[in-house]
Design a protein around this motif. Structure first.
Motif, PDB file in Angstrom:
ATOM      1  N   GLN A 124      32.924  40.822  18.631  1.00 12.75           N
ATOM      2  CA  GLN A 124      32.683  40.336  17.264  1.00 12.75           C
ATOM      3  C   GLN A 124      32.105  38.927  17.342  1.00 12.75           C
ATOM      4  O   GLN A 124      32.806  37.935  17.148  1.00 12.75           O
ATOM      5  CB  GLN A 124      33.987  40.356  16.453  1.00 12.75           C
ATOM      6  CG  GLN A 124      34.620  41.719  16.349  1.00 12.75           C
ATOM      7  CD  GLN A 124      33.695  42.735  15.693  1.00 12.75           C
ATOM      8  OE1 GLN A 124      33.103  42.458  14.660  1.00 12.75           O
ATOM      9  NE2 GLN A 124      33.554  43.890  16.300  1.00 12.75           N
ATOM     10  N   ILE A 125      30.815  38.863  17.676  1.00 13.73           N
ATOM     11  CA  ILE A 125      30.138  37.585  17.869  1.00 13.73           C
ATOM     12  C   ILE A 125      28.907  37.530  16.974  1.00 13.73           C
ATOM     13  O   ILE A 125      28.373  38.561  16.567  1.00 13.73           O
ATOM     14  CB  ILE A 125      29.738  37.376  19.351  1.00 13.73           C
ATOM     15  CG1 ILE A 125      28.908  38.542  19.861  1.00 13.73           C
ATOM     16  CG2 ILE A 125      30.979  37.179  20.211  1.00 13.73           C
ATOM     17  CD1 ILE A 125      28.399  38.411  21.273  1.00 13.73           C
ATOM     18  N   ASP A 126      28.478  36.319  16.669  1.00 16.53           N
ATOM     19  CA  ASP A 126      27.287  36.129  15.844  1.00 16.53           C
ATOM     20  C   ASP A 126      26.036  36.401  16.660  1.00 16.53           C
ATOM     21  O   ASP A 126      25.983  36.120  17.863  1.00 16.53           O
ATOM     22  CB  ASP A 126      27.221  34.699  15.310  1.00 16.53           C
ATOM     23  CG  ASP A 126      28.311  34.396  14.301  1.00 16.53           C
ATOM     24  OD1 ASP A 126      28.749  35.333  13.597  1.00 16.53           O
ATOM     25  OD2 ASP A 126      28.725  33.227  14.221  1.00 16.53           O
ATOM     26  N   SER A 127      25.006  36.916  15.988  1.00 17.49           N
ATOM     27  CA  SER A 127      23.702  37.080  16.622  1.00 17.49           C
ATOM     28  C   SER A 127      23.084  35.709  16.843  1.00 17.49           C
ATOM     29  O   SER A 127      23.296  34.791  16.052  1.00 17.49           O
ATOM     30  CB  SER A 127      22.768  37.905  15.740  1.00 17.49           C
ATOM     31  OG  SER A 127      23.178  39.235  15.683  1.00 17.49           O
ATOM     32  N   VAL A 128      22.315  35.591  17.906  1.00 19.70           N
ATOM     33  CA  VAL A 128      21.582  34.361  18.172  1.00 19.70           C
ATOM     34  C   VAL A 128      20.266  34.444  17.405  1.00 19.70           C
ATOM     35  O   VAL A 128      19.544  35.443  17.498  1.00 19.70           O
ATOM     36  CB  VAL A 128      21.329  34.185  19.683  1.00 19.70           C
ATOM     37  CG1 VAL A 128      20.438  32.986  19.947  1.00 19.70           C
ATOM     38  CG2 VAL A 128      22.637  34.072  20.434  1.00 19.70           C
ATOM     39  N   SER A 129      19.974  33.411  16.646  1.00 27.41           N
ATOM     40  CA  SER A 129      18.747  33.372  15.860  1.00 27.41           C
ATOM     41  C   SER A 129      17.530  33.541  16.762  1.00 27.41           C
ATOM     42  O   SER A 129      17.418  32.882  17.796  1.00 27.41           O
ATOM     43  CB  SER A 129      18.664  32.044  15.119  1.00 27.41           C
ATOM     44  OG  SER A 129      17.473  31.974  14.368  1.00 27.41           O
ATOM     45  N   GLY A 130      16.646  34.439  16.397  1.00 31.23           N
ATOM     46  CA  GLY A 130      15.450  34.700  17.198  1.00 31.23           C
ATOM     47  C   GLY A 130      15.673  35.713  18.301  1.00 31.23           C
ATOM     48  O   GLY A 130      14.749  36.055  19.028  1.00 31.23           O
ATOM     49  N   ALA A 131      16.906  36.197  18.452  1.00 34.42           N
ATOM     50  CA  ALA A 131      17.218  37.180  19.502  1.00 34.42           C
ATOM     51  C   ALA A 131      18.121  38.272  18.925  1.00 34.42           C
ATOM     52  O   ALA A 131      19.094  38.681  19.533  1.00 34.42           O
ATOM     53  CB  ALA A 131      17.892  36.485  20.682  1.00 34.42           C
ATOM     54  N   THR A 132      17.772  38.732  17.739  1.00 34.44           N
ATOM     55  CA  THR A 132      18.620  39.694  17.039  1.00 34.44           C
ATOM     56  C   THR A 132      18.776  40.988  17.813  1.00 34.44           C
ATOM     57  O   THR A 132      19.885  41.511  17.946  1.00 34.44           O
ATOM     58  CB  THR A 132      18.047  39.984  15.634  1.00 34.44           C
ATOM     59  OG1 THR A 132      17.925  38.745  14.936  1.00 34.44           O
ATOM     60  CG2 THR A 132      18.946  40.923  14.858  1.00 34.44           C
ATOM     61  N   TYR A 133      17.690  41.540  18.339  1.00 40.34           N
ATOM     62  CA  TYR A 133      17.770  42.810  19.058  1.00 40.34           C
ATOM     63  C   TYR A 133      18.617  42.667  20.325  1.00 40.34           C
ATOM     64  O   TYR A 133      19.469  43.505  20.614  1.00 40.34           O
ATOM     65  CB  TYR A 133      16.373  43.334  19.425  1.00 40.34           C
ATOM     66  CG  TYR A 133      15.550  43.699  18.214  1.00 40.34           C
ATOM     67  CD1 TYR A 133      15.884  44.797  17.428  1.00 40.34           C
ATOM     68  CD2 TYR A 133      14.438  42.945  17.848  1.00 40.34           C
ATOM     69  CE1 TYR A 133      15.134  45.137  16.318  1.00 40.34           C
ATOM     70  CE2 TYR A 133      13.679  43.275  16.744  1.00 40.34           C
ATOM     71  CZ  TYR A 133      14.032  44.374  15.979  1.00 40.34           C
ATOM     72  OH  TYR A 133      13.289  44.703  14.882  1.00 40.34           O
ATOM     73  N   THR A 134      18.385  41.609  21.065  1.00 40.96           N
ATOM     74  CA  THR A 134      19.174  41.358  22.266  1.00 40.96           C
ATOM     75  C   THR A 134      20.639  41.144  21.904  1.00 40.96           C
ATOM     76  O   THR A 134      21.532  41.679  22.566  1.00 40.96           O
ATOM     77  CB  THR A 134      18.618  40.140  23.033  1.00 40.96           C
ATOM     78  OG1 THR A 134      17.274  40.430  23.432  1.00 40.96           O
ATOM     79  CG2 THR A 134      19.456  39.825  24.261  1.00 40.96           C
ATOM     80  N   SER A 135      20.900  40.393  20.849  1.00 39.10           N
ATOM     81  CA  SER A 135      22.276  40.135  20.416  1.00 39.10           C
ATOM     82  C   SER A 135      22.985  41.427  20.045  1.00 39.10           C
ATOM     83  O   SER A 135      24.140  41.657  20.440  1.00 39.10           O
ATOM     84  CB  SER A 135      22.289  39.190  19.215  1.00 39.10           C
ATOM     85  OG  SER A 135      21.751  37.935  19.546  1.00 39.10           O
ATOM     86  N   ASP A 136      22.308  42.292  19.289  1.00 37.70           N
ATOM     87  CA  ASP A 136      22.916  43.558  18.885  1.00 37.70           C
ATOM     88  C   ASP A 136      23.181  44.456  20.095  1.00 37.70           C
ATOM     89  O   ASP A 136      24.234  45.082  20.195  1.00 37.70           O
ATOM     90  CB  ASP A 136      22.025  44.285  17.878  1.00 37.70           C
ATOM     91  CG  ASP A 136      21.966  43.579  16.530  1.00 37.70           C
ATOM     92  OD1 ASP A 136      22.790  42.680  16.269  1.00 37.70           O
ATOM     93  OD2 ASP A 136      21.070  43.935  15.728  1.00 37.70           O
TER      94      ASP A 136
END
Length: 151
Positions: A124-136
């Motif tokens: 349960q972590i926040d997505s990194v701005s500019g790296a949404t696909y990688t974050s997900d």
């Protein structure tokens, strides 16, 4: 005459703006010269005898591989290291690295995602701005590794 010239100027500005937006949204995938992936996305060392569930033990620590999660730009997969009931390390096994932009994004985003996940001890972590696909993809793979670990 004046109205006609004004329309031409507005048309030129509009076409230029549209062209700039299209140019900035273009993501090339076939760039030559990208040699080695950075350390942030280099494959982790694979243990010599993993169990069928993607888990290994060494000196009290156990490892669990998450599922490879397909994203728009390529798969993301992580491995967690668990000591007791605590996640002590997260290693990236796979991340998009087709071109220089993928590598730049991962060099910035993956350490942040790792730090947040270790701090939260969850996916349960926040997505990194500019790296949404990688974050997900990271969060999805991490959650599957946590599920395998029974945490």
């Amino acid at each position: 005459m004046r109205g006609h010239a004004m329309r031409r100027v507005l048309f030129a500005v509009l076409v230029t703006a549209i062209g700039l937006v299209l140019l900035l949204s273009f993501k090339p995938h076939d760039m030559a010269g990208v040699a080695q992936p950075p350390a942030a996305v280099a494959p982790a060392q694979v243990s010599p005898s993993p169990s069928p569930r993607g888990s290994t033990k060494s000196a009290g620590a156990r490892t669990f591989d998450g599922d490879a999660v397909d994203t728009r730009w390529g798969p993301v997969q992580v491995r967690i290291v668990v000591s007791g009931s605590k996640i002590t390390d997260i290693q990236v096994l796979q991340a998009p690295q087709e071109n220089r932009r993928d590598i730049e994004i991962n060099n910035r985003a993956l350490p942040i995602l790792q730090q947040e996940a270790l701090s939260a001890q969850s996916a349960q972590i926040d997505s990194v701005s500019g790296a949404t696909y990688t974050s997900d993809g990271y969060a999805g793979s991490l959650q599957s590794a946590i599920d395998r670990a029974g945490l």
